[in-house]
Design an enzyme around this catalytic site. Structure first.
Site, PDB file in Angstrom:
ATOM      1  N   SER A  46      24.737  63.397  32.155  1.00 17.02           N
ATOM      2  CA  SER A  46      25.908  64.337  32.492  1.00 17.02           C
ATOM      3  C   SER A  46      27.057  63.931  31.778  1.00 17.02           C
ATOM      4  O   SER A  46      28.058  64.705  31.923  1.00 17.02           O
ATOM      5  CB  SER A  46      26.067  64.509  34.120  1.00 17.02           C
ATOM      6  OG  SER A  46      26.703  63.274  34.219  1.00 17.02           O
ATOM      7  N   GLN A 105      46.638  69.438  46.436  1.00 20.51           N
ATOM      8  CA  GLN A 105      46.999  67.868  46.873  1.00 20.51           C
ATOM      9  C   GLN A 105      48.321  67.425  45.962  1.00 20.51           C
ATOM     10  O   GLN A 105      48.230  66.653  45.361  1.00 20.51           O
ATOM     11  CB  GLN A 105      45.896  67.069  46.516  1.00 20.51           C
ATOM     12  CG  GLN A 105      44.548  67.414  47.262  1.00 20.51           C
ATOM     13  CD  GLN A 105      43.183  66.442  47.038  1.00 20.51           C
ATOM     14  OE1 GLN A 105      43.584  65.333  46.859  1.00 20.51           O
ATOM     15  NE2 GLN A 105      42.234  67.154  46.808  1.00 20.51           N
ATOM     16  N   ASP A 178      52.473  82.560  54.911  1.00 24.33           N
ATOM     17  CA  ASP A 178      53.014  81.441  55.255  1.00 24.33           C
ATOM     18  C   ASP A 178      54.357  81.161  54.727  1.00 24.33           C
ATOM     19  O   ASP A 178      54.808  81.626  53.914  1.00 24.33           O
ATOM     20  CB  ASP A 178      52.069  80.124  55.011  1.00 24.33           C
ATOM     21  CG  ASP A 178      51.632  79.811  53.772  1.00 24.33           C
ATOM     22  OD1 ASP A 178      52.534  79.951  53.000  1.00 24.33           O
ATOM     23  OD2 ASP A 178      50.616  79.594  53.422  1.00 24.33           O
ATOM     24  N   LYS A 201      51.887  80.259  60.686  1.00 20.07           N
ATOM     25  CA  LYS A 201      50.489  79.901  61.192  1.00 20.07           C
ATOM     26  C   LYS A 201      50.564  78.239  61.367  1.00 20.07           C
ATOM     27  O   LYS A 201      51.533  77.504  60.824  1.00 20.07           O
ATOM     28  CB  LYS A 201      49.509  80.079  59.775  1.00 20.07           C
ATOM     29  CG  LYS A 201      49.909  79.705  58.633  1.00 20.07           C
ATOM     30  CD  LYS A 201      48.891  79.673  57.751  1.00 20.07           C
ATOM     31  CE  LYS A 201      49.094  78.836  56.309  1.00 20.07           C
ATOM     32  NZ  LYS A 201      48.095  79.092  55.125  1.00 20.07           N
ATOM     33  N   ARG A 203      47.818  74.837  60.658  1.00 21.29           N
ATOM     34  CA  ARG A 203      46.638  74.386  60.120  1.00 21.29           C
ATOM     35  C   ARG A 203      46.268  73.287  60.747  1.00 21.29           C
ATOM     36  O   ARG A 203      47.232  72.315  61.014  1.00 21.29           O
ATOM     37  CB  ARG A 203      46.725  74.359  58.661  1.00 21.29           C
ATOM     38  CG  ARG A 203      45.442  73.868  57.811  1.00 21.29           C
ATOM     39  CD  ARG A 203      45.771  73.674  56.558  1.00 21.29           C
ATOM     40  NE  ARG A 203      46.127  74.838  55.814  1.00 21.29           N
ATOM     41  CZ  ARG A 203      45.451  75.860  55.214  1.00 21.29           C
ATOM     42  NH1 ARG A 203      44.210  75.838  55.450  1.00 21.29           N
ATOM     43  NH2 ARG A 203      46.210  76.927  54.583  1.00 21.29           N
ATOM     44  N   ASP A 233      40.776  81.005  48.766  1.00 17.22           N
ATOM     45  CA  ASP A 233      39.320  79.970  48.436  1.00 17.22           C
ATOM     46  C   ASP A 233      38.456  80.503  49.510  1.00 17.22           C
ATOM     47  O   ASP A 233      37.318  81.062  49.060  1.00 17.22           O
ATOM     48  CB  ASP A 233      40.015  78.455  48.993  1.00 17.22           C
ATOM     49  CG  ASP A 233      38.813  77.455  48.797  1.00 17.22           C
ATOM     50  OD1 ASP A 233      37.829  77.775  48.001  1.00 17.22           O
ATOM     51  OD2 ASP A 233      39.268  76.444  48.750  1.00 17.22           O
ATOM     52  N   GLY A 236      39.673  82.551  54.891  1.00 18.36           N
ATOM     53  CA  GLY A 236      39.994  82.311  56.163  1.00 18.36           C
ATOM     54  C   GLY A 236      41.512  82.687  56.459  1.00 18.36           C
ATOM     55  O   GLY A 236      41.935  83.490  57.363  1.00 18.36           O
TER      56      GLY A 236
END
Length: 325
Positions: A46, A105, A178, A201, A203, A233, A236
């Site tokens: 790989s 992130q 949001d 919202k 999370r 993504d 949801g």
């Protein structure tokens, strides 16, 4: 005068990895150029091999790679391409990452967490990149993670102009899913002359990709609501936001996002949601299996091509966005 004087012209080269070659080809076509022929393959274990089939010495090189799944493989491939360019004596190397991996992130939410978006920027700098170009970073602060110029492109004009032509502007409400997208939603409001609403919202930090919608702040009853987000993504967040808007009396819900990640159950959720149209760009490849009737895909290639041209000509990327970028 001592030394040697030479007259030469600047040369731009476009290089693509294997993650999203269709987008790179569209960018090259918009620029009236061709991609550098490149040998790219994986060894049995790989590891990735890269070699450019023509000289890139002294060139202004733009390496186009969108960090789609498998994200780690394509980031590594782009890093290796940058390293190969540096060792082949390219004059300036610009990493073009329409979708920047690990952008979510971008800070430590809790102790002992990494800031992976900063790590990615550091790796590109170490590999030899002089400049970074991306579209709709998850947060603007990521621009500061890279030690060099960063061109942060916006898909807002492309998306907003499409929506503005499709719906009645006098009955639009722009909705931020949001608090983090309020600034961008405000720019949408200014561009379309529409009021703004916000969905509050919460999370669960221990359960990824799950959101509980609490309330809608703003007037949405009887109106066409346009949800604006940077990426979708698992869908949801956007699906629950649409349900909350419908529950509060919205007449119609249109959703927009720059990056169509569409992981796992996303397509099924969106097909069966209250969203009448989802408008995205092709910063990420979208397979036939990921397409559904409500999906509209706009090409980001002309914007990338214009930005690349401005950088190559030492022009102004900010001018492409009326001074806002």
């Amino acid at each position: 005068m001592t030394g040697i004087t030479t007259t030469g012209e600047k040369r731009m080269v476009l290089i693509s990895g294997r993650a999203h070659p269709e987008l790179a080809e569209d960018v090259a076509a918009s620029l009236g150029a061709e991609l550098v022929p490149t040998t790219l393959h994986d060894f049995a274990n790989s590891e990735i091999y890269v070699r450019f089939q023509e000289s890139v010495r002294g060139c202004d090189a733009f390496v186009i790679q969108s960090h789609t799944a498998n994200v780690n493989q394509w980031i590594m491939e782009q890093l290796i391409m940058v390293d190969a360019l540096k060792r082949a004596s390219a004059k300036r190397i610009t990493v073009v990452a329409p979708f920047y991996g690990y952008a979510r992130q971008d800070k430590k939410g809790r102790g002992r967490e990494p800031i992976s978006a900063r790590l990615i920027a550091d790796m590109f700098k170490t590999a030899g990149a002089d400049r970074l170009m991306s579209v709709d970073l998850h947060t603007a602060q990521i621009q500061g993670f890279f030690d060099g110029p960063v061109d942060h492109l916006w898909a807002l004009p492309l998306l907003a102009d499409h929506v503005g032509k499709r719906v009645d502007r006098s009955n639009i409400t722009i909705v931020s899913p949001d608090a983090g997208r309020v600034r961008v939603a405000d720019l949408w409001s200014d561009r379309l002359g529409a009021p703004l609403a916000i969905i509050h919202k919460r999370r669960d930090p221990n359960v990824p990709n799950q959101v509980k919608v609490h309330e809608v702040v703003g007037d949405v009853r009887g109106r066409t609501c346009v949800l604006v987000d940077d990426l979708i993504d698992t869908a949801g967040t956007i699906v629950q936001a649409a349900e909350a808007l419908k529950a509060n009396g919205a007449a119609d819900v249109v959703a927009t996002a720059t990056h169509a990640v569409l992981s796992g159950p996303a397509v099924d959720r969106l097909k069966n949601s209250a969203i009448s149209e989802l408008v995205v760009t092709n910063t990420l490849p979208i397979s036939d299996e990921q397409r559904f009737p409500q999906l509209t895909v706009l090409s980001i290639a002309p914007l990338l091509a214009r930005a690349i041209r401005e950088v190559f000509d030492d022009g102004s990327v900010t001018s492409l966005f009326e001074g806002h970028a």
